[in-house]
Enzyme design. Structure first.
Site, short mmCIF file in Angstrom:
data_model
loop_
_atom_site.label_atom_id
_atom_site.label_comp_id
_atom_site.label_asym_id
_atom_site.label_seq_id
_atom_site.Cartn_x
_atom_site.Cartn_y
_atom_site.Cartn_z
N ARG A 1 -34.97 13.13 44.13
CA ARG A 1 -34.44 12.42 45.30
C ARG A 1 -33.83 11.06 44.92
O ARG A 1 -33.93 10.10 45.68
CB ARG A 1 -35.54 12.21 46.36
CG ARG A 1 -36.09 13.52 46.94
CD ARG A 1 -35.05 14.24 47.79
NE ARG A 1 -35.62 15.40 48.45
CZ ARG A 1 -35.56 16.64 47.95
NH1 ARG A 1 -34.94 16.86 46.80
NH2 ARG A 1 -36.08 17.65 48.61
N SER B 1 -37.04 16.25 56.14
CA SER B 1 -38.28 15.77 55.55
C SER B 1 -38.33 14.24 55.60
O SER B 1 -37.38 13.56 55.23
CB SER B 1 -38.39 16.23 54.09
OG SER B 1 -38.49 17.64 54.02
N GLU C 1 -38.52 9.43 52.34
CA GLU C 1 -37.31 10.15 51.93
C GLU C 1 -36.15 9.78 52.85
O GLU C 1 -35.01 9.66 52.42
CB GLU C 1 -37.54 11.66 51.95
CG GLU C 1 -36.35 12.46 51.48
CD GLU C 1 -36.69 13.90 51.18
OE1 GLU C 1 -35.82 14.76 51.41
OE2 GLU C 1 -37.81 14.19 50.72
#
Length: 309
Positions: free
Chosen positions: A168, A217, A299
């Site tokens: 990420r 998410s 995130e």
């Protein structure tokens, strides 16, 4: 009044509300929203823009909380001039504004496997910047290079190695705008690829609140990798599991809620402010740390200023 800006061929809008440009539908205004006509328009604008004025690129707002006070910046949102998708042999070149799902389908039509993109919300620019991934595949696994416009208005090509990808994460400098990306993908029968994506969508819809107003998410998996989707996938140190174990499945703060269906999805059930959403997320982080000693990392990107008191 917002500061004056260089002339453009695209669209410049002052004090533009951003809530309707994000999936969570919250947030205050940007000083300016710039929608460039094409890459040349974007490069010329950034070259002429005073260096002290912040720039913030956004895609379709699928992974973003804009705080209620808005953004003291020029927000850049790429549109139709940046969404072309071209397949040539084993390479797929996509504009940064092309939706991940559209790229997956176009590649599948040509017998090229980028199926992991099919269930990822958002556009290609964001997928590269965040090294988006699922089912054991990531943007970094397929990316050859990206074209960017720097904050100074220079057009550059960066290789995947230049971006130093991690889970990420990429090392794209602040204010640089991705305009296109080139991927390499393995061959496969088109119908097999479309069948695979149909199965992926069915599994997603059965386990995630896809009809709710969310941003996907909320927290990164503490394990440091995405779910593989395979039968032998383990759920230890998955964000949803540690949130569930902390008793925060379905937790609420005014109009904000952690989904009862998938506790790593932060939902605006109606009327939530950005502060409500962020405060609930921070409460989740606190409870997970208190109960399991794990520090969850966001995130979802959170940007801007809180509302004035």
């Amino acid at each position: 009044m917002p500061y004056s800006l260089p002339p453009v061929r695209g669209t410049l809008t002052a004090n533009r509300a951003l809530a309707d440009l994000t999936w969570l539908h919250v947030g205050g205004p940007a000083d300016w929203l710039f929608q460039p006509a094409d890459a040349q328009d974007l490069a010329g604008f950034l070259a002429a823009l005073p260096a002290g004025i912040p720039v913030f690129p956004i895609g379709v707002g699928s992974n973003l909380i804009v705080r209620d006070g808005g953004l003291r910046a020029v927000v850049i949102r790429l549109g139709r001039g940046f969404n072309a998708i071209e397949v040539a042999g084993d390479t797929i070149r996509a504009g940064a504004a092309a939706l991940d799902a559209h790229v997956a389908r176009k590649a599948a039509d040509a017998g090229r496997d980028l199926t992991f993109l099919r269930t990822i919300p958002g556009s290609i620019g964001g997928a590269v910047r965040m090294n988006a991934g699922c089912y054991g595949s990531y943007a970094a696994d397929h990316l050859l290079d990206v074209t960017v416009v720097t904050r100074a208005g220079e057009v550059k090509t960066l290789t995947a190695a230049d971006l130093h990808f991690a889970y990420r994460h990429s090392d794209l400098p602040e204010g640089w705008v991705i305009t296109s990306a080139t991927f390499r993908a393995d061959p496969c029968k088109p119908q097999d690829l479309h069948n695979k994506m149909t199965d992926q969508l069915a599994k997603r819809d059965a386990s995630q609140p896809t009809k709710a107003r969310s941003a996907g998410s909320t927290f990164r998996n503490p394990a440091g990798f995405s779910s593989t989707g395979q039968a032998d996938d383990v759920h230890d140190l998955k964000a949803w599991k540690v949130i569930d174990d902390a008793g925060m499945r379905g937790a609420t703060r005014r109009g904000a809620q952690m989904s009862g269906m998938h506790p790593n999805f932060l939902i605006n059930t109606g009327g939530a402010t950005a502060a409500d959403l962020e405060e609930l997320g921070e409460e989740v982080r606190k409870r997970v740390f208190e109960t399991q000693g794990i520090t969850l990392e966001w995130e979802i990107r959170r940007v801007g200023e809180p509302a004035a008191e």
